[in-house]
Enzyme design. Sequence first.
Site, PDB file in Angstrom:
ATOM      1  N   GLU A  57      53.772   9.675  26.270  1.00 48.12           N
ATOM      2  CA  GLU A  57      53.629   7.547  26.800  1.00 48.12           C
ATOM      3  C   GLU A  57      55.118   7.726  25.068  1.00 48.12           C
ATOM      4  OE1 GLU A  57      54.276   6.480  29.218  1.00 48.12           O
ATOM      5  OE2 GLU A  57      54.530   4.567  28.276  1.00 48.12           O
ATOM      6  N   GLY A  58      54.495   8.850  23.868  1.00 51.34           N
ATOM      7  CA  GLY A  58      54.678   8.061  22.862  1.00 51.34           C
ATOM      8  C   GLY A  58      56.313   7.837  22.107  1.00 51.34           C
ATOM      9  N   HIS A  59      56.887   9.657  23.200  1.00 41.73           N
ATOM     10  CA  HIS A  59      57.914   9.361  22.781  1.00 41.73           C
ATOM     11  C   HIS A  59      58.742   8.663  24.238  1.00 41.73           C
ATOM     12  CE1 HIS A  59      56.531  13.789  21.626  1.00 41.73           C
ATOM     13  NE2 HIS A  59      57.571  13.133  21.395  1.00 41.73           N
ATOM     14  N   ASP A 105      54.165   8.782  12.492  1.00 41.06           N
ATOM     15  CA  ASP A 105      54.564   9.718  11.272  1.00 41.06           C
ATOM     16  C   ASP A 105      54.973   9.031  10.901  1.00 41.06           C
ATOM     17  OD1 ASP A 105      53.574  12.811  12.250  1.00 41.06           O
ATOM     18  OD2 ASP A 105      55.421  12.473  13.911  1.00 41.06           O
ATOM     19  N   MET A 149      49.169   9.168  20.265  1.00 40.83           N
ATOM     20  CA  MET A 149      49.314   9.933  21.588  1.00 40.83           C
ATOM     21  C   MET A 149      49.777  10.978  20.145  1.00 40.83           C
ATOM     22  SD  MET A 149      50.222   8.354  24.272  1.00 40.83           S
ATOM     23  CE  MET A 149      49.458   7.324  25.364  1.00 40.83           C
ATOM     24  N   ARG A 163      50.223  17.008  20.061  1.00 42.11           N
ATOM     25  CA  ARG A 163      48.960  18.222  19.351  1.00 42.11           C
ATOM     26  C   ARG A 163      46.747  17.653  20.009  1.00 42.11           C
ATOM     27  NH1 ARG A 163      50.143  17.665  12.813  1.00 42.11           N
ATOM     28  NH2 ARG A 163      51.262  18.554  13.036  1.00 42.11           N
TER      29      ARG A 163
HETATM   30  O1  PAF Z   1      58.767  14.295  14.680  1.00 41.24           O
HETATM   31  C1  PAF Z   1      59.314  15.497  15.872  1.00 41.24           C
HETATM   32  O2  PAF Z   1      58.895  15.705  16.883  1.00 41.24           O
HETATM   33  C2  PAF Z   1      60.230  15.921  14.369  1.00 41.24           C
HETATM   34  O3  PAF Z   1      59.401  16.095  13.599  1.00 41.24           O
HETATM   35  C3  PAF Z   1      61.409  15.076  14.600  1.00 41.24           C
HETATM   36  C4  PAF Z   1      61.910  14.524  14.295  1.00 41.24           C
HETATM   37  C5  PAF Z   1      62.290  15.385  16.108  1.00 41.24           C
HETATM   38  C6  PAF Z   1      62.382  16.403  14.450  1.00 41.24           C
HETATM   39  O4  PAF Z   1      62.280  17.739  14.444  1.00 41.24           O
END
Ligand code: PAF
Length: 278
Positions: free
Chosen positions: A35-37, A150, A184, A187
């Site tokens: 869901e985050g993506h 992140d 989310m 991992r």
């Molecule tokens: O956050 C991520 O999934 C990765 O570090 C990214 C930004 C796609 C780079 O590979």
Amino acid sequence: MLIARTLPDLRSACAHLRLTANSLALVPTMGALHEGHRTLVRAGVASGAATVASIFVNPLQFGPNEDLSRYPRDEAGDLAALQAEGCALAWLPDVETMYPAVEATTITVEGPAKGWEGDARPGHFRGVATVCAKLFGQVRPDRAYFGEKDWQQLQVVKRMVADLLLPLEIVGVPTVREADGLAMSSRNRFLSKEEREKAPVLIGTLRATALRLTSGEPAGQALADARVALQSQGFGVDYFALVEGATLLPVAQAVSGARLIAVAKLGPVRLLDNIGIG
Ligand code: PAF
């Protein structure tokens, strides 16, 4: 949704999208979409841009002791999720396309890449910065979307884009959480049932510490108490720190723009999380 697996296909798909939309957005991912993506893709689509999502498990950002082969992969599920969110183009390069054998250039970011994840995962941000620079050069988006989960990665990418004068905007999107507050992450699937039940203690501790800091307590004692609280619940604490948001330098009190950042381990799983202060 268009799908490109080679650079010539990517170029013609992006040229086609530029004719039909007034801007291009990029959501870089390593797949195993959650869901985050999906929220990042939705943000790109909602901005009115034709949204491109890349799926590439980037070997350069994995250390020698990190299991690249264990990284979850689900291409069919990812493509279905992207399509459902209105993504215009999925970019799925292979390793040879991203890292030609003869290449001699990588990107090293100092500043916000130092300390924290930079110490725990030497070379990680060199890998992230290098692959993002390549993706930005390939897709030439007007904006690229990254999750605030992140936080350090987001600051590293912003720093690189500013320093290299790259012509795009980096947009940070707030962390998407499970109902119990756990951030989310791909991992999370590696947590046992018992660890999964315990995992929200991390965000609970971040929130409780944020309250103490905003009520004017100095950071030292509040951060020490947070570590003890997590350790007493069985977490291994890599770090739990108060930093200036953009530079990731430690600060002693809740200054404007400060961020509480933490990594706590349950078994082998490193849980990353952070929240803004004030
Ligand atoms: O956050 C991520 O999934 C990765 O570090 C990214 C930004 C796609 C780079 O590979």
